[in-house]
Every structure is written in C-alpha cells, then in structure tokens.
Design an enzyme around this catalytic site. Structure first.
Site, mmCIF file in Angstrom:
data_model
loop_
_atom_site.group_PDB
_atom_site.id
_atom_site.type_symbol
_atom_site.label_atom_id
_atom_site.label_comp_id
_atom_site.label_asym_id
_atom_site.label_seq_id
_atom_site.Cartn_x
_atom_site.Cartn_y
_atom_site.Cartn_z
ATOM 1 N N GLU A 1 4.129 -5.980 7.120
ATOM 2 C CA GLU A 1 3.487 -4.164 7.910
ATOM 3 C C GLU A 1 3.620 -4.563 8.822
ATOM 4 O O GLU A 1 3.555 -2.676 9.674
ATOM 5 C CB GLU A 1 1.713 -4.775 7.551
ATOM 6 N N ALA B 1 0.886 -1.102 -0.046
ATOM 7 C CA ALA B 1 0.177 0.079 -0.161
ATOM 8 C C ALA B 1 0.514 1.438 -0.101
ATOM 9 O O ALA B 1 1.712 1.258 0.043
ATOM 10 C CB ALA B 1 -1.174 -0.049 1.128
ATOM 11 N N GLY C 1 0.226 -4.953 1.073
ATOM 12 C CA GLY C 1 -1.012 -4.637 -0.164
ATOM 13 C C GLY C 1 -0.068 -5.330 -1.254
ATOM 14 O O GLY C 1 -0.967 -6.290 -2.057
ATOM 15 N N GLU D 1 -0.887 -9.302 -1.149
ATOM 16 C CA GLU D 1 -2.146 -9.353 -1.299
ATOM 17 C C GLU D 1 -2.996 -9.650 -2.757
ATOM 18 O O GLU D 1 -3.810 -10.279 -2.453
ATOM 19 C CB GLU D 1 -2.624 -8.648 0.052
#
Ligand code: 3H9
Length: 706
Positions: free
Chosen positions: A130, A63, A107, A110
């Site tokens: 993370e 992200a 992310g 993911e």
C-alpha cells in the site's frame, strides 16, 4: 457474468473461491460475494469449516486500485467495505482457513490475516505494498499484523512495501503453515482439524485477540519511536500514518484501533501523493498498450548487435546480456573495441561487487558477448542498435553499412536522442525495419526506453521494440518522430523556462534548490553539469538556422561552452568541482557571466521566489506536453508522465507533469501561462489542446482511457 465468488461444498467444508481475473482484486462484487459466502456457510448446519482461496494464479493481490479513483474527491466506498469483510471473516463462528498462493498482497493479505489459519504454497509471497500507492493498509492489516508478529516485522513490511516469501512469513508468525503437498488438500485437512478442536471446546483465537506480537511493549514502543523519526515527510503522509496505526495496535482497544486505521486510510486516499502514486501505478501498465501491438506480434530476437562501445553502447550491451541475449559489439578498430568490452566488464564487476550478480552469472553473460570491427559479423543478428556519435551523417553511414550485411527481417534501431528517424530510414533499402530505441544513460540502470516510430516503421517492428524493452525490464513509451521525441523536448522547454529565470534574477543554485523542493532528486543545472553542457550546445547549434530570430534566446550556456566550462568532466560548469568532487560549489565566474548578460540585455535582476520557479517549470513542461499530444507524438498524457518519471527524475508521488497539471487544475495552469507571457509571449502561448480541455470541462486524465 460468472460469479466472482463461488462456493463448492466438499462434504463438511465450504471451499470459497475468489475468481476475479487477472489478480482477484477485491472489488465491490467480490466483497459482497465474500460476505454472502460466509453468511451462507455459517447458516448451513452441514458445514463445519470454511477454506478461502483464489482462482487462477493468485490469492487476491489487494483492493481494486481502479475503484479508488472515484474516492479522490472524497466520495464514500461502495459497501460493504473491505474492513467489514475482514471483520465478518474473523467473527465467523466456524473456523476459516486462508489458502495462499501467488501474491497475497495488501487487502488480500488482510483478508488472510482476518482468517483463523493461514496456509501457503511454498512459492507464495505476501506483503503490504500500500505504501507504494501512498496508502496505509486499510482493512485491519495495521492492527492484526503487529498483534501476530510485533512492530518490527509489521513496520518492515508496511514501510518497505516489499513482499516476503512464505518461509519468512512462517518464521515471523504471519502465516501458520506451508503446504508440503497440495494446497487445497492441506487447507481442507486443516479446516477439519480446527472444526474438531472447536467442537471439543477449543475454537480458534481471532487474530485481533492474539498477543504474541505485543508482549514486549517497551521494545514495541522503541521500534515505533525509531521509525517515526525516519519517515516524517509533509508531502507523503502514508509512512508516518503507518507508524501511528501500528502504535495504535499496541495502545488502543481493537475497535478503536480499527477506527484509527480507517481514518488514516481515508486521509491517505484523498492525499495528493496517493492520487499521484496510484496514477503512476496504472499509467505504468497502460503505457504498454499501443495500437501496433494489437495488430502484430513481435519478431524473434536472440542475437543483437550493438554499434559503438562508448558509455551508451556498453550500457545497452550490458542490459541485453542481463536479459539473456547474445550480443556482438562493433567498434571501428581494435583499440576502441577493447575499450568498449572493458566498459562492459567494469559494469559487470560493479554488479558482482554489489552482490547484484553472481560470478557464475557474470561469466555466463560474458560468454554471450562477442566483438568485431567489421559489420559482416552481424549477418546473423536479429536486431542491431547503433549507439555511435550523435551526428546524422555518422549514423547514416552506419545504417548504410548495416543495410549491406543484415539478413532480411533484421531490425535497424538507432539510439539517437534527437535525430530524424524518417531521414535515417530513407538512407536504407528497408525503411519499414527502422525504429528508434532511445535508451537513457546509464542504459544498464535507467528504466526508460522511448520507442520512436517512424512513418514507415512496420507494426511488428514496433511490437519487437516493446517486447525487447519488457525483456530488459524497462518501461517502453511510444513516441512519434520529432526533434527530441517526448522527453528531451519537455526537458528543453523546462530548461528554457529556467534559463529565462537565470537572466531575470535567479541563480543556478536557487533554481536547483526550488526544483529539489518540488521533488526532483537534483536540479536542472546539476543535471546539465553531470551530463555535460556540450550535448545541448550541439543541439542548439544544429537548430540555430531554424530558430525564430525574434524569440528570446539565452546565451549563457553557449558562452560557458565557449569558455570550456562544460560541467563536471571539465571541473567547472554551473558549479565548480574541486579535485574531481562530485558535488560542486557555486561558480563565481558563471554568476559574473550571468550578471554581464543581464547588463548587455538591459535586464534589471528581480527577486524570484521558489514558488515562481516551480510554477514556471511545471507550466513549461505541461504546455510542451500538450503540444506533443496535439501533434500525436505522445499517445496519451500518462505516457508523457512515464517518460518524465522514469527518464528525468520527476517525483513519482506527483504522478508526472500532466497529472500534476490536473491536480493543480488546468485553469490555474492557463492562468500561469498567461501571466508569464509578458516577456516571451510565443514560448508561453497556451497550447490549443489545453484551452480546448478547459473549454469542454475536461482534464488530461480524460485523454488517458480508451
Ligand atoms: C489495498 O489493498 C488497500 C487495502 O489495504 C485497504 C482497502 C480498504 N487492482 O502488474 P501486472 C491489474 S491497495 C486492480 O501487469 P504482474 C493491473 O493493472 C492494493 N487491478 O502483473 C494489470 O491490468 P491490465 C494493494 C490490478 O504479474 C493486471 O492486473 N495491492 C491490481 O507483473 C496485471 O498486473 C497492490 O498494490 C489491483 N490491486 O504483477 C498490488 N493489481 O492487464 C498491486 C494488479 O489491464 N499489484 N492489477 O493492465 C501488483 O503489485 C502486481 O500487479 C502483481 C502482479 C504483483 C499482483
């Protein structure tokens, strides 16, 4: 602006490329672009399957960390959220293949896990970093990864934050294939095979419906329980939330598990530890942006001279050798040189013993090390770092001798911790080639280097200092020329504040415990005992003539030095170290000395809480930091934070003293400073910069950008 997500149709497959340099972070435009691309491909009857790939060097590395700052106050993320994007990919009626190269992290990984197949370049790495940002994976990672690979693999990845190689990811079931040949060709071929299978009635199973990782619930739960006990920490909540989320993947239905993860992510995102850790991540990258680098390029450095083979010189030499440089160590005579070289050999051997260096690499490094007792052997050196005794005249003598032998363009660097760089530069005929490179001990381990810029230092010399630090894998922080530069100045303010507390009623052990509870690995008096009390004593003696005679002065450290209690090396300091022990017990003689000093000064000891100790220490550091900013010694508050994180053990999850001040609120810091001012008003006088920031409604963070 070019589209950050572009689709090219290759016959019956949509190749969707994420193009958002430098790391294809999944910001709002990318998220929207991905949803639009999947929608369009699904709606297009000519398309049978989709391949997702990243442009440039990598699949998305996560992200967009910069975007998170706006949520620190709890504001919602701009839609679509990454979980929605992942769910959309997983729900796509046509097979989606993720083609991974570079670093598929957070992310990014993911997104890949939501796809129906993952093929990776052999050199790709994947993982969930993370936790390093105080977060849980928040886009389905905690739900999908354990369904594929079980609790152990998922928790190893998510709690360590360390990426794994493609071969390991394949072995654990997190990816499905490693591309033997071209990544895109392999992914396209796989997409077509999957489209054929789907057409024949065998559509891919969405990751959320996979069960390979949850087939042994007892083992799964046992793993969860074992980890839960280890990660509990009231200050940093992400690890225990990760464990909870991975457990939810076993116990809860998909939708509920995702909602559980979402709530955990939100809790983490607004937690002080995540705010501090994300600040540290960005500050670590910002610190390398200094004005001189924009104006000049670094000089070539291949051969480096190190003057002095003491602990510091040997540590520096070893760091340089480890970075592939050739080193010449100079000592005053053969005995001292032999000892210096031996110190390097010991560092090498320890690295070999710990498996951090192969014997072959050790031998190659050793081949690049030479020694001498005459400066003339440095004629070919591109840069020389002096690491001799911390005394101006000694260092100036070394500089004058170097000036005679170094080639034009060679850089003269000093490893001084305190001394005046401009005065040293004035002793040579080439002051623009002089710079401070302040390494921290042990220099082969500690990551911080203060790059001290004098008034004559040339831009390309500064650029060379930064380039060298980068090559050594160290964090370089630009500092202006002032006694103690950034770190030791703040340390000195911190110690002054705690010394006042010693006299006022606290014990060294109480102060150390309070600062450990703040997050420092060791307290200030434990550190002084390790480093040796005589170092700061020498500085105090040097500055005695210029000290304000009216200011409060604590003599305890000086009296201890006079008694020969200079710390671990003498067996006695603030603590007693019996038989060479490395951790000590309280020194009753010091407690008696402190009591005597109180009597002499008429101080009546009072109870001092751990909270007061922590607040005084922080306020002192922050106020000194503000003075350094105002004087232009530090470029930005986050640079000060980096010095304290990498050189002094300030807890990373607090982001550094200046970030901790922003988190506490500057008004609170000012209030504290004012309330402490009674006994020693000059020391606690709030910095004008701090007052100005409060007046204009800003904080230290506002000075970091630009
Ligand atoms: C996440 O994904 C949460 C999700 O689970 C849930 C969401 C709902 N964003 O390090 P470098 C910039 S959390 C924005 O020097 P390298 C970096 O600031 C995220 N920017 O390069 C720098 O900018 P500048 C999980 C990012 O080659 C430039 O890229 N992911 C991001 O040494 C180069 O960076 C991570 O924690 C980002 N995510 O290392 C991965 N990442 O040039 C964090 C980098 O302006 N990133 N930038 O200074 C890394 O670990 C390293 O950057 C990486 C490259 C290994 C990728």
């Amino acid at each position: 602006m070019a589209d950050v997500v572009e689709t090219v149709t290759l016959d019956d497959v949509a190749l969707v490329t994420i193009d958002n340099p430098p790391v294809n972070a999944l910001g709002q435009a990318v998220r929207q672009g991905l949803i639009d691309a999947i929608d369009a491909a699904e709606a297009n009857p000519a398309i049978r399957a989709i391949v997702l790939i990243g442009a440039g060097g990598t699949f998305p590395a996560g992200a967009d960390i910069r975007e998170f700052a706006q949520f620190d106050s709890g504001a919602p993320a701009p839609e679509p959220w990454l979980p929605q994007v992942c769910n959309r990919i997983e729900a796509c009626g046509k097979p989606v293949v993720a083609a991974l190269h570079g670093t598929a992290l957070g992310g990014g990984f993911e997104v890949a896990l939501a796809a129906h197949w993952r093929v990776a370049h052999p050199a790709a790495r994947m993982g969930f970093p993370e936790v390093n940002l105080g977060l849980v994976p928040g886009a389905g990672g905690t739900q999908r990864a354990p369904r594929l690979a079980g609790a152990k693999v998922a928790l190893d990845l998510m709690l360590s934050g360390k990426p794994i190689r493609a071969t390991e990811a394949l072995a654990t079931g997190l990816i499905d294939e490693i591309a033997e040949h071209d990544l895109i060709d392999t992914a396209l071929a796989r997409a077509r095979t999957m489209a054929d299978a789907a057409a024949a009635g065998h559509p891919p199973v969405p990751t959320s419906n996979r069960t390979e990782g949850t087939r042994d619930p007892a083992a799964y739960e046992a793993e969860v329980r074992a980890r839960r006990a280890k990660v509990a920490n009231p200050n940093i909540i992400a690890p225990s939330k990760i464990v909870d989320c991975v457990e939810a993947a076993l116990l809860l239905p998909t939708e509920t598990g995702r909602a559980f993860e979402n709530a955990a992510f939100g809790d983490c995102l607004t937690s002080p530890a995540s705010i501090g850790l994300r600040h540290a991540f960005l500050a670590e990258r910002r610190v390398a942006k200094v004005p001189e680098l924009a104006r000049a390029t670094a000089r070539e450095v291949a051969q480096v001279g190190v003057i002095g083979g003491g602990l510091m010189g040997a540590g520096i030499a070893s760091a340089l050798l480890g970075a592939g440089l050739s080193v010449v160590m100079i000592e005053r005579d053969h005995d001292a040189l032999a000892k210096g070289l031996e110190r390097v050999a010991v560092i090498h051997q320890r690295a070999v013993d710990k498996g951090r260096l192969t014997e072959a690499a050790r031998d190659a490094e050793w081949d690049r090390l030479n020694g001498g007792t005459d400066m003339s052997v440095l004629a070919g050196a591109d840069l020389v770092i002096e690491a001799v005794f911390e005394d101006f005249d000694v260092k100036a003598g070394v500089f004058r001798a170097l000036d005679q032998v170094l080639k034009p363009g060679a850089i003269l660097a000093t490893n001084t911790s305190y001394l005046d760089i401009d005065a040293l530069a004035a002793t040579v005929s080439r002051p623009s080639d002089v710079i401070g490179l302040h390494f921290f001990s042990p220099a082969n381990v500690m990551k911080l280097v203060e790059v001290v810029v004098g008034k004559a230092t040339a831009d390309d010399v500064v650029a060379t200092g930064f380039a060298l630090a980068k090559r050594l894998g160290k964090i370089a922080v630009r500092a202006g020329n002032i006694d103690g530069f950034i770190g030791n100045r703040i340390l000195s303010a911190y110690r002054t504040a705690t010394d006042f507390l010693l006299e006022d009623g606290a014990t060294p052990a109480q102060i150390d415990a309070a600062m450990r509870s703040f997050g420092f690995p060791v307290g200030p008096y434990q550190v002084i005992d390790m480093a040796g009390l005589e170092i700061s004593w020498a500085r105090r003696k040097r500055l005695a003539a210029t000290r304000d005679p009216g200011a409060r002065y604590v003599d305890i450290g000086d009296l201890m030095c006079e008694a020969g209690w200079i710390g671990q090396k003498s067996g006695r300091g603030y603590y007693v170290y019996e038989n060479g022990a490395r951790s000590g017990v309280e020194n009753p003689d010091v407690l008696a000395l402190i009591a005597a000093e109180r009597d002499r000064k008429g101080i009546i000891a009072r109870d001092i809480s751990a909270n007061e100790i922590r607040r005084r220490a922080l306020a002192a550091m922050v106020n000194e930091g503000a003075h350094l900013l105002q004087a232009g010694i530090a470029l930005r508050p986050s640079d000060i934070d980096m010095v304290m994180l990498f050189g002094y053990g300030f807890p990373r999850w607090r982001g550094g003293p200046m970030k901790a001040a922003d988190q506490a609120g500057l008004v609170q810091i000012r209030k504290d400073l004012q309330s402490f001012a009674e006994g020693e008003p000059e020391f606690w006088e709030p910095s004008p910069l701090l007052l100005d920031l409060i007046k204009t409604g800003r904080n230290f963070g506002s000075l970091n950008e630009g």
